[in-house]
Design an enzyme around this catalytic site. Structure first.
Site, PDB file in Angstrom:
ATOM      1  N   ASN A  24      68.887  55.571  10.853  1.00  0.00           N
ATOM      2  CA  ASN A  24      69.727  54.398  11.551  1.00  0.00           C
ATOM      3  C   ASN A  24      71.013  55.112  12.403  1.00  0.00           C
ATOM      4  O   ASN A  24      71.505  55.836  11.771  1.00  0.00           O
ATOM      5  CB  ASN A  24      69.952  53.393  10.962  1.00  0.00           C
ATOM      6  CG  ASN A  24      70.913  53.435   9.638  1.00  0.00           C
ATOM      7  OD1 ASN A  24      70.634  54.409   8.931  1.00  0.00           O
ATOM      8  ND2 ASN A  24      71.798  52.586   9.196  1.00  0.00           N
ATOM      9  N   GLU A  70      74.532  53.593  13.943  1.00  0.00           N
ATOM     10  CA  GLU A  70      75.481  52.218  14.137  1.00  0.00           C
ATOM     11  C   GLU A  70      76.160  52.528  15.230  1.00  0.00           C
ATOM     12  O   GLU A  70      76.500  53.722  15.599  1.00  0.00           O
ATOM     13  CB  GLU A  70      76.187  51.931  12.734  1.00  0.00           C
ATOM     14  CG  GLU A  70      75.197  51.670  11.614  1.00  0.00           C
ATOM     15  CD  GLU A  70      75.946  51.202  10.530  1.00  0.00           C
ATOM     16  OE1 GLU A  70      75.273  50.436   9.411  1.00  0.00           O
ATOM     17  OE2 GLU A  70      77.291  51.477  10.218  1.00  0.00           O
ATOM     18  N   CYS A  78      67.821  50.935  14.628  1.00  0.00           N
ATOM     19  CA  CYS A  78      67.135  51.231  13.390  1.00  0.00           C
ATOM     20  C   CYS A  78      66.360  52.446  13.142  1.00  0.00           C
ATOM     21  O   CYS A  78      66.047  53.110  14.325  1.00  0.00           O
ATOM     22  CB  CYS A  78      66.117  50.245  12.978  1.00  0.00           C
ATOM     23  SG  CYS A  78      66.722  48.495  13.121  1.00  0.00           S
ATOM     24  N   GLU A 125      63.569  53.182  12.058  1.00  0.00           N
ATOM     25  CA  GLU A 125      62.320  53.217  12.477  1.00  0.00           C
ATOM     26  C   GLU A 125      62.328  53.460  13.905  1.00  0.00           C
ATOM     27  O   GLU A 125      61.138  53.996  14.306  1.00  0.00           O
ATOM     28  CB  GLU A 125      61.642  51.792  11.874  1.00  0.00           C
ATOM     29  CG  GLU A 125      61.712  51.567  10.547  1.00  0.00           C
ATOM     30  CD  GLU A 125      62.783  50.675  10.083  1.00  0.00           C
ATOM     31  OE1 GLU A 125      63.862  51.082  10.572  1.00  0.00           O
ATOM     32  OE2 GLU A 125      62.929  50.183   8.947  1.00  0.00           O
ATOM     33  N   CYS A 137      62.974  45.629   9.643  1.00  0.00           N
ATOM     34  CA  CYS A 137      63.427  44.266  10.078  1.00  0.00           C
ATOM     35  C   CYS A 137      62.273  43.732  11.126  1.00  0.00           C
ATOM     36  O   CYS A 137      61.395  44.478  11.597  1.00  0.00           O
ATOM     37  CB  CYS A 137      64.739  44.530  11.119  1.00  0.00           C
ATOM     38  SG  CYS A 137      64.596  45.281  12.528  1.00  0.00           S
ATOM     39  N   CYS A 140      61.631  45.957  14.493  1.00  0.00           N
ATOM     40  CA  CYS A 140      61.007  47.002  14.130  1.00  0.00           C
ATOM     41  C   CYS A 140      59.644  46.766  13.902  1.00  0.00           C
ATOM     42  O   CYS A 140      58.710  47.709  14.386  1.00  0.00           O
ATOM     43  CB  CYS A 140      61.306  47.885  13.005  1.00  0.00           C
ATOM     44  SG  CYS A 140      62.874  48.830  13.693  1.00  0.00           S
TER      45      CYS A 140
HETATM   46 ZN   LIG Z   1      64.716  47.304  12.386  1.00  0.00          ZN
END
Ligand SMILES: [Zn+2]
Length: 129
Positions: free
Chosen positions: A41, A43, A52, A54, A85, A88
């Site tokens: 990930n 940020e 993310c 993924e 999430c 994703c």
């Molecule tokens: Zn995600």
């Protein structure tokens, strides 16, 4: 069967850039061509721009024209099983809604789900041309 991507996902936590949340996510995506793409990930100070793990791994594979996904292993530093999430799930389903989602706590402690069971009513447009 998935030992290699589970191990790769655990190692991929090092790829995470998460100075704000300290929530490190590492993933390893196995494609139909047998390749493994890892991601962490990323940020941003502007939180909504965060990417993310993924999605970052999937974009690498898609850019390599490797668009059939077999499985993705997801490891975090939370000490628990963490699901991808909703965004994703939708993003991955564009390419392989029958893929396996492997939630990894440790090398020997993981759970496997089918993406279509985690996203039963996905949004889908018909492709043109
Ligand atoms: Zn995600």
């Amino acid at each position: 069967m998935y030992e290699k991507i589970i191990d790769s996902a655990i190692k991929a936590k090092k790829q995470s850039y998460s100075p704000f949340s300290k929530f490190k996510v590492g993933v390893a995506l196995l494609t139909g061509k047998g390749r493994i793409y890892t991601g962490g990930n990323v940020e941003s100070s502007s939180f909504s721009l965060t990417v993310c793990a993924e999605k970052s791994a999937a974009v690498k594979a898609i850019n390599d024209n490797d668009m059939v996904f077999k499985a993705i292993a997801i490891a975090t530093n939370s000490g628990d099983f963490e699901f991808p999430c909703g965004a994703c799930r939708q993003f991955l389903s564009e390419f392989s809604d029958n893929m396996d989602i492997i939630l990894v706590k440790s090398k020997n402690d993981y759970r496997i789900f089918k993406l279509q069971n985690l996203l039963p009513h996905k949004f889908k447009l018909k492709k043109k041309g």
